[in-house]
Motif scaffolding. Sequence first.
Motif, short mmCIF file in Angstrom:
data_model
loop_
_atom_site.label_atom_id
_atom_site.label_comp_id
_atom_site.label_asym_id
_atom_site.label_seq_id
_atom_site.Cartn_x
_atom_site.Cartn_y
_atom_site.Cartn_z
N VAL B 65 -9.40 -32.56 -24.19
CA VAL B 65 -7.99 -32.21 -24.39
C VAL B 65 -7.16 -33.46 -24.70
CG1 VAL B 65 -5.93 -31.27 -23.27
CG2 VAL B 65 -8.16 -30.17 -22.93
N ARG B 66 -7.42 -34.53 -23.97
CA ARG B 66 -6.62 -35.75 -24.13
C ARG B 66 -6.80 -36.41 -25.49
NH1 ARG B 66 -7.52 -40.99 -24.22
NH2 ARG B 66 -9.76 -40.70 -23.86
N ALA B 67 -8.06 -36.47 -25.93
CA ALA B 67 -8.34 -37.31 -27.10
C ALA B 67 -8.85 -36.56 -28.32
CB ALA B 67 -9.36 -38.39 -26.71
N GLN B 68 -9.21 -35.28 -28.15
CA GLN B 68 -9.83 -34.58 -29.28
C GLN B 68 -9.17 -33.24 -29.59
OE1 GLN B 68 -14.29 -36.48 -28.23
NE2 GLN B 68 -14.10 -34.29 -28.50
N ASN B 69 -7.93 -33.08 -29.18
CA ASN B 69 -7.21 -31.83 -29.43
C ASN B 69 -7.98 -30.61 -28.95
OD1 ASN B 69 -4.96 -33.03 -30.68
ND2 ASN B 69 -6.13 -33.26 -32.58
N GLY B 70 -8.76 -30.80 -27.90
CA GLY B 70 -9.48 -29.66 -27.32
C GLY B 70 -10.72 -29.25 -28.10
N ARG B 71 -11.10 -30.07 -29.08
CA ARG B 71 -12.22 -29.65 -29.95
C ARG B 71 -13.40 -30.63 -29.87
NH1 ARG B 71 -7.87 -28.84 -33.66
NH2 ARG B 71 -8.38 -30.80 -34.67
N GLY B 72 -14.56 -30.12 -30.19
CA GLY B 72 -15.74 -30.96 -30.37
C GLY B 72 -16.40 -31.37 -29.07
N LYS B 73 -17.54 -32.02 -29.24
CA LYS B 73 -18.26 -32.51 -28.07
C LYS B 73 -17.70 -33.86 -27.63
CE LYS B 73 -22.46 -29.91 -28.37
NZ LYS B 73 -23.88 -29.87 -28.03
N VAL B 74 -17.81 -34.11 -26.35
CA VAL B 74 -17.30 -35.35 -25.77
C VAL B 74 -18.48 -36.25 -25.41
CG1 VAL B 74 -16.11 -36.30 -23.75
CG2 VAL B 74 -15.20 -34.27 -24.88
N ALA B 75 -18.37 -37.52 -25.76
CA ALA B 75 -19.43 -38.48 -25.45
C ALA B 75 -19.04 -39.29 -24.22
CB ALA B 75 -19.67 -39.41 -26.64
N LEU B 76 -19.90 -39.26 -23.23
CA LEU B 76 -19.64 -40.00 -21.98
C LEU B 76 -20.87 -40.83 -21.61
CD1 LEU B 76 -18.05 -37.12 -19.86
CD2 LEU B 76 -16.83 -38.98 -20.98
N CYS B 77 -20.62 -42.03 -21.19
CA CYS B 77 -21.71 -42.94 -20.85
C CYS B 77 -21.56 -43.36 -19.38
CB CYS B 77 -21.62 -44.17 -21.76
SG CYS B 77 -23.19 -44.86 -22.18
N ALA B 78 -22.59 -43.17 -18.60
CA ALA B 78 -22.50 -43.43 -17.16
C ALA B 78 -23.30 -44.66 -16.76
CB ALA B 78 -23.01 -42.22 -16.38
N HIS B 79 -22.71 -45.48 -15.92
CA HIS B 79 -23.40 -46.63 -15.33
C HIS B 79 -23.07 -46.69 -13.84
CE1 HIS B 79 -23.27 -48.08 -19.56
NE2 HIS B 79 -24.36 -48.72 -19.25
N LYS B 80 -24.03 -47.18 -13.08
CA LYS B 80 -23.78 -47.37 -11.66
C LYS B 80 -22.84 -48.56 -11.45
CE LYS B 80 -27.98 -45.31 -9.89
NZ LYS B 80 -29.23 -45.48 -9.16
N VAL B 81 -22.14 -48.52 -10.33
CA VAL B 81 -21.27 -49.63 -9.96
C VAL B 81 -22.09 -50.92 -9.86
CG1 VAL B 81 -19.93 -50.58 -8.02
CG2 VAL B 81 -19.50 -48.25 -8.83
N SER B 82 -23.31 -50.80 -9.37
CA SER B 82 -24.15 -52.00 -9.24
C SER B 82 -24.43 -52.64 -10.60
CB SER B 82 -25.48 -51.66 -8.55
OG SER B 82 -26.15 -50.63 -9.25
N ARG B 83 -24.54 -51.82 -11.65
CA ARG B 83 -24.75 -52.35 -13.00
C ARG B 83 -23.51 -53.11 -13.47
NH1 ARG B 83 -27.75 -54.74 -16.76
NH2 ARG B 83 -27.20 -54.14 -18.87
N TYR B 84 -22.34 -52.53 -13.24
CA TYR B 84 -21.10 -53.23 -13.60
C TYR B 84 -21.02 -54.57 -12.85
CZ TYR B 84 -18.70 -49.59 -16.32
OH TYR B 84 -18.34 -48.70 -17.31
N ASN B 85 -21.39 -54.54 -11.57
CA ASN B 85 -21.33 -55.78 -10.79
C ASN B 85 -22.27 -56.84 -11.36
OD1 ASN B 85 -19.54 -54.60 -9.04
ND2 ASN B 85 -21.06 -54.16 -7.44
N MET B 86 -23.47 -56.39 -11.73
CA MET B 86 -24.45 -57.35 -12.25
C MET B 86 -24.01 -57.95 -13.58
SD MET B 86 -28.49 -56.82 -12.90
CE MET B 86 -28.27 -56.32 -14.57
N VAL B 87 -23.47 -57.09 -14.44
CA VAL B 87 -23.02 -57.59 -15.74
C VAL B 87 -21.82 -58.53 -15.57
CG1 VAL B 87 -22.04 -56.91 -17.97
CG2 VAL B 87 -23.95 -55.63 -17.01
#
Lengths: 183, 159
Positions: B65-87
């Motif tokens: 709704v926020r970025a695609q006018n309610g249409r299409g598939k949404v792409a989401l990428c998940a990472h653990k907090v530990s990965r963010y910490n390591m990077v």
Amino acid sequence: MDFGTTISRYEIEGDKQPVAQTPPKPVSTSTNTVTAPIVSPESDPSETSLLPESIFESWGTINRVGMSVRMYGDLVRLASVPDGWRGPGSRALRARSLKSFLDFWALVRSEAKEPEITLAPDGMIHAEWFESNRKRLDARFSERGVVFGLFAQDKIVEGVDSVEVVSQILKLHGSKPLSWSHR
Amino acid sequence: MNAPKFPKNSELVRYIDGLHRLRARRPAAAAYLPDPPSGTPSRDYLSVNSLELESLQTIADYHRVRAQNGRGKVALCAHKVSRYNMVAGNCGIAVSFDRASGTWRFKDGSGMQDAYKHHARTDKLKSYSHCGVEFVRALTKHNEGKFARRMADRRFHLL
């Protein structure tokens, strides 16, 4: 040329982690390359007026370096994005970044696959060559040089330098990263 | 409304806009580059959603709704907090766990700060799980690229 960081210009670390008078619209041709259309005096000016200004300004270079319709279409798409495209502060494509990318492409084209190109939030072109998570290359074409990162042979090479120097580094690299292409 | 605690195995989800979706469901590294500084440091963070608070599907519905006018598939990428910490560590920013406050902290020019913060959106759209990866504002220009290319190592979900 460095952005004031304390790292050396090229940093290597082990990482165990894992042509025409006017530009054409990006449509396919029989040769699948961007070529010069025949422009008649009766051509409708509105045919080209929708193309972004940065593409018009760089048309001579685009025509000279040569590229597929796909990559040309990607460039037009990036050049069409307005300021604020990713929220406040994000910027439209910078003309100097486009020039930098085209200069780079002219130097490497003969031995490179076409990259996937996107836009960074600061308006710089970001290109990626990918074979696998362990073999990938990205380059950001900033106004101050090319910022690149290369994952290959369980090492990461990262740095920033001029278009000429970075193109040489990548062309001479043993893993031939410019030939990577995930299709 | 509960606040996320960001345990190291919890996951943070990044929305990948259309411009940054590459072939074979790969996010472009540019998807993880922070926006240019706003002039107000507290507003400069990398937007993510916490799976501690909302499901992947709820988060996808919000971004659709926020970025695609309610249409299409949404792409989401998940990472653990530990990965963010390591990077963060790969990029010269030490993120450490402060037992007293129970929060992840990092140091920048103005002292120790929270590495992750809850920024629930309570406007019309509402996103209770909206959070910020705060340490990105301490990255140098060069290290922004290092951070982004390391985070772009995972294929995205399409919902």
